[in-house]
Design a protein around this motif. Structure first.
Motif, short mmCIF file in Angstrom:
data_model
loop_
_atom_site.label_atom_id
_atom_site.label_comp_id
_atom_site.label_asym_id
_atom_site.label_seq_id
_atom_site.Cartn_x
_atom_site.Cartn_y
_atom_site.Cartn_z
N GLU A 1 -0.55 12.88 18.47
CA GLU A 1 0.52 13.61 17.79
C GLU A 1 1.12 12.79 16.65
OE1 GLU A 1 2.71 15.62 21.17
OE2 GLU A 1 4.38 15.16 19.80
N LEU A 2 1.36 11.50 16.93
CA LEU A 2 1.93 10.64 15.89
C LEU A 2 0.94 10.46 14.74
CD1 LEU A 2 4.21 8.79 14.88
CD2 LEU A 2 3.09 6.90 16.06
N ALA A 3 -0.34 10.32 15.08
CA ALA A 3 -1.36 10.13 14.03
C ALA A 3 -1.37 11.31 13.07
CB ALA A 3 -2.73 9.94 14.68
N ALA A 4 -1.18 12.51 13.61
CA ALA A 4 -1.20 13.70 12.78
C ALA A 4 0.01 13.74 11.84
CB ALA A 4 -1.21 14.95 13.66
N LYS A 5 1.11 13.16 12.30
CA LYS A 5 2.37 13.23 11.56
C LYS A 5 2.58 12.02 10.66
CE LYS A 5 7.23 13.30 12.99
NZ LYS A 5 8.07 13.07 14.18
N GLY A 6 2.17 10.84 11.14
CA GLY A 6 2.38 9.59 10.40
C GLY A 6 3.67 8.92 10.81
N ALA A 7 3.58 7.65 11.18
CA ALA A 7 4.77 6.90 11.61
C ALA A 7 5.62 6.53 10.40
CB ALA A 7 4.35 5.63 12.36
N ARG A 8 6.92 6.48 10.61
CA ARG A 8 7.84 6.00 9.57
C ARG A 8 7.66 4.48 9.46
NH1 ARG A 8 12.98 8.05 7.67
NH2 ARG A 8 12.51 9.88 8.93
N ILE A 9 7.55 3.98 8.26
CA ILE A 9 7.28 2.55 8.08
C ILE A 9 8.56 1.82 7.65
CG2 ILE A 9 5.99 0.86 6.72
CD1 ILE A 9 3.85 3.36 6.68
N LEU B 1 0.85 -1.19 0.00
CA LEU B 1 0.00 0.00 0.00
C LEU B 1 0.89 1.24 0.00
CD1 LEU B 1 -2.65 -0.92 2.74
CD2 LEU B 1 -3.07 -0.74 0.28
N PRO B 2 0.36 2.36 -0.49
CA PRO B 2 1.15 3.60 -0.39
C PRO B 2 1.39 3.96 1.07
CG PRO B 2 -0.84 3.92 -1.73
CD PRO B 2 -0.94 2.55 -1.13
N THR B 3 2.51 4.63 1.32
CA THR B 3 2.89 4.98 2.69
C THR B 3 1.76 5.69 3.43
OG1 THR B 3 5.19 5.16 2.03
CG2 THR B 3 4.58 6.28 4.05
N SER B 4 1.12 6.63 2.76
CA SER B 4 0.09 7.43 3.46
C SER B 4 -1.07 6.54 3.91
CB SER B 4 -0.41 8.55 2.55
OG SER B 4 -0.94 7.99 1.37
N GLU B 5 -1.41 5.54 3.10
CA GLU B 5 -2.52 4.65 3.51
C GLU B 5 -2.11 3.78 4.69
OE1 GLU B 5 -4.83 2.39 0.56
OE2 GLU B 5 -4.29 3.97 -0.87
N LEU B 6 -0.88 3.28 4.64
CA LEU B 6 -0.39 2.48 5.78
C LEU B 6 -0.37 3.34 7.05
CD1 LEU B 6 2.58 0.58 4.08
CD2 LEU B 6 0.51 -0.47 5.03
N GLN B 7 0.07 4.57 6.91
CA GLN B 7 0.11 5.46 8.08
C GLN B 7 -1.28 5.71 8.63
OE1 GLN B 7 2.31 8.64 6.20
NE2 GLN B 7 4.16 8.15 7.38
N ALA B 8 -2.25 5.87 7.73
CA ALA B 8 -3.63 6.12 8.18
C ALA B 8 -4.18 4.90 8.92
CB ALA B 8 -4.52 6.48 7.00
N LEU B 9 -3.89 3.70 8.39
CA LEU B 9 -4.35 2.47 9.05
C LEU B 9 -3.66 2.31 10.40
CD1 LEU B 9 -4.42 0.02 6.02
CD2 LEU B 9 -6.40 0.84 7.32
N ASP B 10 -2.37 2.61 10.44
CA ASP B 10 -1.61 2.53 11.68
C ASP B 10 -2.22 3.47 12.72
OD1 ASP B 10 1.03 1.50 12.92
OD2 ASP B 10 1.17 3.66 13.24
#
Ligand SMILES: *Cc1c(COP(=O)(O)O)cnc(C)c1O
Length: 466
Positions: free
Chosen positions: A30-38, A8-17
């Motif tokens: 805070e992390l949700a707003a920024k997105g975790a590094r995958i 999946l694209p990074t942004s989608e993985l971050q949203a699911l995470d």
């Protein structure tokens, strides 16, 4: 077999995470707003992320991947063990070969008469075992009032209710009703931050004698044990002054209390010997192990116990254990990890090649305007960020602001260094090469330069009032 790739694209993985995965020691919002590094895969000392970066991991994961990433021997051993015996317990008068072999191997490596292993799934669980074991030991010996365990402020011993109580981290104690009763914390031997005008040697002695004062204040007949990391890890790689451990040992020997060395980070080569206790000259009754025991390839921990304590505990039923104590797959993987450490002479590489290069590089950073002290033992080091080197000043702004900024600059330069408040910490895989150490040094210096420029631009280099 194809690699497990990012589908999946990074942004989608971050949203699911962000939607479903709660992260440890993290402000979730805070992390949700920024997105975790995958992180997608790793090899040697390098991590790869979903955006194609190759990142030098100077933390060996969480202080654990001592043999480096991507050793397929461990995967092969795990697969074989899963096919032969994926699981069986050791509660009801049964045992199995991986647990036997690993316990025997650990006993052989451990110094003195540390010849018995009680397995756990993690360092936290092992320290919970230790709390119950030392109190039970004294109860069986007819001294049930010996229940107090002395630990240290800014120690880290895990995150369960028991081990988190042993630890001395204020933010942890503020949540969830810690500490449990009869845990006392003395001050840490952190000379840079707390030594004031004393010499490191005098300060080390003074901090060690707080142990004696605490024993005398409560009475020896109330004290079960003292627990400490040979070198504090998560507290910021605090290397005690040379006078500290000999005095602690003297005090433990003088009074009838047990000494627990939490070797979760220091064990399995991190300080240049198999155990930090050997490097620091400590003779403990119990050692806590985890992390480097399996190089993080499987979750496993344990308590290595001396003959006398094991014999007393064995005289009755110890009502304690974990479903996964001595898990066969984890045990087999840990054994393979130790085989690699031994057969590839990794400790030799550490002592003769990696340590000298790493120490030279690390101390070379001391000339940087942002760096106060550089300190390192074996393959674990830290540096103190400061707005004013000579006075060892803290920053006027909140502790950890500068450290966090520096860590972000490290990430931007494809380097993982951790920050503990305003200390930067490294603990790379033990197998790191001299070229990789040089690259680590270059990236660290660039990150420090960028951080310094940012702090300067933001007028953030003000020292706190002393
Ligand atoms: C990480 C750590 C622990 C806790 O181990 P977990 O496997 O995370 O439970 C305990 N003691 C020390 C010194 C540690 O660094």
């Amino acid at each position: 077999m194809p690699a497990i790739t990012n589908h999946l694209p990074t942004s989608e993985l971050q949203a699911l995470d962000a939607a479903h995965h709660m992260h440890p020691f993290t402000a979730g919002g805070e992390l949700a707003a920024k997105g975790a590094r995958i992180i997608t895969r790793a090899k040697g000392v390098y991590l790869h992320d979903s955006e194609g970066h190759e990142i030098l991991d100077a933390m060996a994961g969480l202080w654990c991947v001592n043999i480096g990433y991507g050793r397929s021997e461990l995967a092969d051993v795990a697969a074989r063990q899963m096919k032969e015996l994926p699981y069986y317990n050791t509660f009801f008068q049964t045992t199995h070969v991986p647990a036997i072999a690993l316990a025997q191997k650990i006993s052989e490596l451990a110094p003195g008469d540390l010849n018995h292993v009680f397995f756990a799934g993690s360092g936290s669980e092992a320290n919970d075992t230790n709390i119950r074991m030392v109190r039970t030991y004294w109860a069986i010996k007819g001294k049930p009032a010996k229940t107090i365990i002395i630990s240290r402020k800014n120690a880290y011993h895990g995150s369960s209710v028991g081990s988190g109580s042993l630890g001395g981290m204020t933010p942890m104690h503020e949540q969830g009703g810690l500490p449990i009763p009869d845990i006392h914390h003395i001050n840490q031997p952190n000379w840079w931050s707390e030594g004031g005008d004393m010499s490191p040697e005098a300060f080390g002695l003074a901090r060690a004698r707080e142990l004696e004062d605490t024993i005398l204040a409560h009475g020896e007949d109330r004290i079960a044990a003292f627990i400490a990391e040979p070198i504090q890890g998560a507290g910021g790689v605090i290397i005690p002054p040379s006078t500290y451990w000999p005095e602690i040992q003297r005090i433990c020997d003088k009074y009838e209390i047990l000494l627990i060395a939490d070797e979760v980070i220091c064990g399995f080569g991190r300080t240049g010997n198999w155990f930090g206790s050997e490097t620091l000259g400590i003779t403990p009754h119990i050692m806590t192990i985890a992390k480097g025991l399996s190089s993080g390839y499987q979750p496993i921990g344990g308590s290595i116990v001396c003959d006398e304590v094991a014999q007393v505990i064995g005289s009755g039923e110890f009502n304690h254990g974990y479903t996964y104590s001595g898990h066969p797959v984890a045990s087999a993987v840990a054994l393979e990890n130790i085989r690699i450490l031994e057969e590839e002479n990794v400790l030799d590489h550490v002592r003769k090649v990696a340590m000298p290069a790493l120490h030279e590089m690390w101390h070379g950073l001391a000339d940087h305007p942002l760096v106060g002290e550089t300190t390192i033992t074996g393959m674990m080091g830290s540096l103190a960020l400061t707005p004013h080197k000579d006075s060892r000043a803290r920053f006027a702004m909140d502790a950890g602001t500068a450290g966090f900024m520096c860590r972000e600059r490290c990430f931007a330069n494809n380097l993982v260094m951790r920050h503990v408040y305003d200390r930067m910490v490294i603990s790379p895989p033990l197998v790191i090469s001299t070229d990789e150490i040089a690259l680590l040094g270059q990236r660290a210096r660039t990150a420090l330069d960028e951080c310094y420029a940012q702090l300067k631009d933001g007028d953030m280099l003000k020292p706190a009032a002393q």
